[in-house]
Design a protein around this motif. Structure first.
Motif, PDB file in Angstrom:
ATOM      1  N   GLY A 133      -5.152   1.336   8.229  1.00  0.00           N
ATOM      2  CA  GLY A 133      -4.448   1.384   6.940  1.00  0.00           C
ATOM      3  C   GLY A 133      -4.250   2.799   6.447  1.00  0.00           C
ATOM      4  N   ASP A 134      -3.876   2.903   5.176  1.00  0.00           N
ATOM      5  CA  ASP A 134      -3.533   4.211   4.607  1.00  0.00           C
ATOM      6  C   ASP A 134      -4.765   5.111   4.520  1.00  0.00           C
TER       7      ASP A 134
ATOM      8  N   ARG B 179      -0.780   8.328  -3.753  1.00  0.00           N
ATOM      9  CA  ARG B 179      -0.197   7.141  -4.399  1.00  0.00           C
ATOM     10  C   ARG B 179      -0.785   6.940  -5.791  1.00  0.00           C
TER      11      ARG B 179
ATOM     12  N   GLY C 125      -2.725  -6.475   0.410  1.00  0.00           N
ATOM     13  CA  GLY C 125      -2.297  -5.098   0.690  1.00  0.00           C
ATOM     14  C   GLY C 125      -2.150  -4.359  -0.626  1.00  0.00           C
ATOM     15  N   CYS C 126      -3.214  -4.420  -1.432  1.00  0.00           N
ATOM     16  CA  CYS C 126      -3.160  -3.968  -2.840  1.00  0.00           C
ATOM     17  C   CYS C 126      -3.203  -2.459  -3.000  1.00  0.00           C
ATOM     18  N   GLY C 127      -3.424  -1.708  -1.898  1.00  0.00           N
ATOM     19  CA  GLY C 127      -3.540  -0.262  -2.032  1.00  0.00           C
ATOM     20  C   GLY C 127      -4.667   0.106  -2.972  1.00  0.00           C
TER      21      GLY C 127
ATOM     22  N   TYR D 164      -1.221  -2.142  -9.410  1.00  0.00           N
ATOM     23  CA  TYR D 164      -0.509  -3.299  -9.971  1.00  0.00           C
ATOM     24  C   TYR D 164      -1.466  -4.390 -10.439  1.00  0.00           C
TER      25      TYR D 164
ATOM     26  N   ASP E 234      -7.239  -4.991   0.966  1.00  0.00           N
ATOM     27  CA  ASP E 234      -6.498  -3.976   1.724  1.00  0.00           C
ATOM     28  C   ASP E 234      -7.319  -3.632   2.959  1.00  0.00           C
ATOM     29  N   ILE E 235      -6.615  -3.284   4.032  1.00  0.00           N
ATOM     30  CA  ILE E 235      -7.312  -2.960   5.276  1.00  0.00           C
ATOM     31  C   ILE E 235      -7.904  -1.542   5.226  1.00  0.00           C
ATOM     32  N   SER E 236      -7.426  -0.757   4.245  1.00  0.00           N
ATOM     33  CA  SER E 236      -7.918   0.620   4.121  1.00  0.00           C
ATOM     34  C   SER E 236      -9.142   0.672   3.196  1.00  0.00           C
TER      35      SER E 236
ATOM     36  N   SER F 124      -8.064  -8.008   6.082  1.00  0.00           N
ATOM     37  CA  SER F 124      -6.708  -7.902   6.630  1.00  0.00           C
ATOM     38  C   SER F 124      -5.835  -9.069   6.195  1.00  0.00           C
ATOM     39  N   ASN F 125      -4.552  -8.779   5.988  1.00  0.00           N
ATOM     40  CA  ASN F 125      -3.585  -9.840   5.697  1.00  0.00           C
ATOM     41  C   ASN F 125      -3.514 -10.841   6.844  1.00  0.00           C
TER      42      ASN F 125
ATOM     43  N   MET G 151       3.191  -6.453  -2.205  1.00  0.00           N
ATOM     44  CA  MET G 151       4.066  -5.416  -2.735  1.00  0.00           C
ATOM     45  C   MET G 151       4.192  -4.266  -1.745  1.00  0.00           C
ATOM     46  N   PHE G 152       5.400  -4.039  -1.280  1.00  0.00           N
ATOM     47  CA  PHE G 152       5.668  -2.956  -0.323  1.00  0.00           C
ATOM     48  C   PHE G 152       4.675  -3.039   0.843  1.00  0.00           C
TER      49      PHE G 152
ATOM     50  N   PHE H  44       2.795  -5.853   4.065  1.00  0.00           N
ATOM     51  CA  PHE H  44       3.025  -6.468   5.368  1.00  0.00           C
ATOM     52  C   PHE H  44       2.639  -7.952   5.304  1.00  0.00           C
TER      53      PHE H  44
END
Ligand code: SAM
Ligand code: ZN
Length: 284
Positions: A55-56, A64, A100-102, A106, A127-129, A149-150, A166-167, A169
């Motif tokens: 992830g990120d 971000r 994948g909420c970063g 949000y 989120d995977i990160s 993970s999603n 949101m944005f 996968f």
């Protein structure tokens, strides 16, 4: 970390329900997962990881967070909430997952608006990160944050009312599994004009891609229920904000060296935000 009664976590190894004992989540087969001191739960087994730090990266997450905190995408968050409210009644028994909420911008925004109305549904961000989830847990302790993970969201089948992606996968079959039979999926995606001014600078040729096709979702009994677009111009971004935006989006990796250089030399730019919101209804 708060665990609202509407959230049913599942063991990522065997899918059994997890229950909380002191600071540890355990399943009937004896697998246990400690609540991290930063206030999140790590439910991503090594066999579900493709790399050591998926992830990120921490650097992307920080960029971000700075960018989102500056308010440039507040209108996206407002529209997200408006769309949810016009199609469903979120109450204290609802369970909403941000897949994948970063770094949690949000979901935190949603939490605050709902709290002001006296509504506290179960909110889960995954989120995977790990860097993203640590930042998210720092942002808001009232939300359940998971490193996961999603592809295998660690929630009990048919326990989730709505998933927002949101944005990110989306993984439609995994989402279908955890959604209630009449659950909903809200996809928030970049539209064709999104950040067009910046894309014209960093690419020799700008591709006008349409929205991703939904046939894979439709084959799994998701039906498009509503579609909306939000388009507006941002306030002027300065050099640091342009740098953050490039770092937080995939553009940075695809742009040429000259393209990145031209963007770095910009003093100020107003950008078009063009976002699509597609609400899918599961007909199970
Ligand atoms: C473009 S960012 C969007 C983050 C957030 N939704 C937002 O809009 O601010 C995509 C996110 O998806 C995460 N990600 C990538 N692959 C994933 C997966 N298989 N499962 C869960 N999250 C994933 C990345 O770590 C990153 O935080
Ligand atoms: Zn287990």
């Amino acid at each position: 970390m708060v665990l609202n009664k509407s959230i049913q976590l599942a063991c990522p190894l065997d899918g059994q329900s997890l229950s909380l004992h002191e600071r540890c989540f355990v399943c009937a087969n004896g697998h246990s997962f400690d609540l991290a001191k930063q206030g999140y739960l790590h439910l991503l087994p090594v066999q579900q990881k493709r790399s050591k730090f998926p992830g990120d990266s921490a650097e992307m997450i920080k960029a971000r967070q700075r960018f989102l905190n500056a308010g440039f995408y507040d209108r996206i968050a407002d529209r997200l909430i408006k769309t949810l409210r016009s199609h469903m009644q979120l109450n204290n028994d609802s369970c909403l997952l941000d897949a994948g909420c970063g770094e949690g911008f949000y979901l935190d925004y949603l939490y605050r608006i709902l709290l002001a109305d006296g509504v506290q549904p179960g909110l889960v961000g995954l989120d995977i990160s790990k860097s993203a989830i640590i930042a998210a847990a720092r942002r808001n302790r009232g939300i359940t944050w998971l490193v996961a993970s999603n592809k295998q969201p660690p929630l009990v089948p048919q326990s989730v009312d709505v998933i927002v992606c949101m944005f990110g996968f989306p993984v439609f079959d995994a989402f279908k599994k955890i959604l209630k039979p009449d659950g909903k999926l809200l996809l928030v995606e970049a539209g064709p004009q999104h950040l067009i001014e910046l894309r014209r600078i960093i690419y020799a040729e700008v591709k006008q891609a349409g929205l991703p096709d939904l046939s894979a979702a439709e084959q799994l009994d998701f039906e498009l229920q509503a579609q909306d677009a939000l388009t507006y111009k941002t306030a002027p971004l300065g050099q640091l904000q342009i740098a953050d935006l490039l770092l937080m989006t995939p553009h940075m990796f695809r742009a040429s060296q000259e393209g990145r250089q031209s963007a770095a030399e910009l003093d100020q730019v107003e950008l078009t935000v063009d976002v699509s919101l597609r609400l899918l209804q599961l007909n199970g």
